[in-house]
Write an enzyme that holds these catalytic residues in place. Structure first.
Site, PDB file in Angstrom:
ATOM      1  N   HIS A  12      15.988 -33.705  37.512  1.00  0.00           N
ATOM      2  CA  HIS A  12      17.491 -33.406  37.558  1.00  0.00           C
ATOM      3  C   HIS A  12      17.487 -32.205  38.714  1.00  0.00           C
ATOM      4  O   HIS A  12      18.724 -32.345  39.471  1.00  0.00           O
ATOM      5  CB  HIS A  12      18.000 -32.549  36.398  1.00  0.00           C
ATOM      6  CG  HIS A  12      17.928 -33.691  35.364  1.00  0.00           C
ATOM      7  ND1 HIS A  12      19.247 -34.445  35.357  1.00  0.00           N
ATOM      8  CD2 HIS A  12      17.570 -33.863  34.187  1.00  0.00           C
ATOM      9  CE1 HIS A  12      19.153 -35.310  34.266  1.00  0.00           C
ATOM     10  NE2 HIS A  12      18.264 -34.953  33.525  1.00  0.00           N
ATOM     11  N   THR A  62      13.555 -32.418  33.662  1.00  0.00           N
ATOM     12  CA  THR A  62      14.432 -31.257  34.105  1.00  0.00           C
ATOM     13  C   THR A  62      13.935 -31.090  35.679  1.00  0.00           C
ATOM     14  O   THR A  62      15.058 -30.893  36.418  1.00  0.00           O
ATOM     15  CB  THR A  62      14.121 -30.272  33.229  1.00  0.00           C
ATOM     16  OG1 THR A  62      14.526 -30.156  32.046  1.00  0.00           O
ATOM     17  CG2 THR A  62      15.035 -28.853  33.879  1.00  0.00           C
TER      18      THR A  62
END
Length: 341
Positions: free
Chosen positions: A43, A40
């Site tokens: 990202h 994450t």
């Protein structure tokens, strides 16, 4: 205090001097020792479409950590100064139907540490005491810092009975690899993991996968024949979010098989529902960790001999955070730890 922040709406993460977070009556103040970089966080670094639609800027990021309790809110019970803790990154509302029924992992109003509110890539973190988990003395800081993703692996893997079962895992990221180790530890027969990343497939093999299959070079059905499997996989763990991987899973599941899905497809994903229907498959979506059953199982698995330490492949001082993100983005790593001491 020193912190890593998503400072601008573009690619990158920046070191900043941030104010020390303020506590509430029900909170803990945690001095961070180690953090781990999550997919994450990558990202968010890359500033992809999901990040652009989700992440407020500026914001301190990060949600995988271990630290020491240095201050305690006046309403908090059960914690002491000096306690070593990690914590559940999903902050739940406490008043929706699922929260009130004890199913807090299904809270419809979840807020994410380092996603919707300031995170753990900092010298200090404030979280509700409800979310903190005391780390047993016989579990290292390194392992405690990856309890969040390890929890994803445990929650997914233990969704269904595994003893004596043949398991297919699609996606050899760190969570998929840890799931393979969990499956073998609790008594699965064959654990087959698929990907196209040779580095991570080799890591999966080291951590207990029966076969780590590069689907760009090998046919999964040939591997099944090699293992003497004549009917299909009993349990599927979809960790990749790649449509072709999920289609392959549906093709190779046995009738009555069970599938747990953690991987998130990049968009709409068409599947052949006739395979689900005629095979009588059960498909379960997985989000986060069960609070706090998964956390107790994580600690118990490690204390009973499960070794997930090989998944940690890189260590950097926090001032070298750029090297850490470069390692994660390269795909040639397992978990990457940043040291804050």
């Amino acid at each position: 205090m020193k912190a890593l922040s998503k400072l601008k709406p573009e690619e990158g993460i920046w070191m900043v001097d941030a104010p020390k977070p303020e506590m509430g009556h029900n909170d803990l103040l945690i001095k961070i020792r180690k953090t781990a970089i999550c997919g994450t966080d990558v990202h968010i670094y890359n500033w992809d479409e999901w990040s652009q639609n989700t992440i407020p800027v500026p914001m301190v990021v990060g949600h995988e950590y271990v630290g020491e309790v240095v201050d305690i809110g006046q309403e908090v019970r059960g914690f002491s100064i000096g306690d070593r803790v990690s914590g559940e990154g999903h902050i739940t509302c406490g008043h929706c139907r699922n929260c009130r029924a004890g199913r807090t992992h299904l809270c419809r109003n979840t807020s994410g540490v380092g996603v919707n509110r300031d995170g753990a890539f900092a010298e200090y973190l404030v979280i509700p005491a409800f979310n903190a988990f005391k780390i047993p003395d016989d579990i290292s800081d390194d392992l405690a810092s990856i309890f969040d993703p390890f929890g994803n692996a445990v929650h997914t893997a233990l969704s269904f009975d595994l003893v004596g079962e043949d398991v297919l895992i699609t996606g050899a990221g760190p969570i998929g690899i840890m799931a393979a180790a969990v499956c073998r530890h609790v008594g699965a027969r064959h654990v087959v993991i698929t990907d196209v990343n040779e580095y991570r497939l080799e890591l999966a093999q080291k951590m207990g996968a029966t076969r780590a299959v590069n689907v760009a070079k090998e046919d999964l059905k040939d591997v099944m024949s090699e293992l003497g499997m004549t009917e299909g996989f009993d349990v599927g763990l979809e960790m990749s979010g790649v449509p072709s991987a999920f289609h392959s899973m549906l093709d190779t599941m046995n009738h009555g098989g069970k599938v747990a899905m953690l991987g998130i497809p990049g968009g709409d994903m068409a599947i052949d529902w006739s395979k689900v229907i005629f095979k009588g498959l059960i498909i379960k979506g997985i989000y986060g960790r069960e609070m706090f059953e998964t956390w107790y199982k994580m600690a118990s698995l490690i204390q009973s001999g499960l070794d997930i330490s090989p998944i940690i492949t890189h260590h950097y001082k926090v001032d070298e955070f750029q090297q850490g993100f470069d390692a994660m983005r390269s795909g040639q790593s397992g978990k990457v730890i940043l040291n804050w001491d």
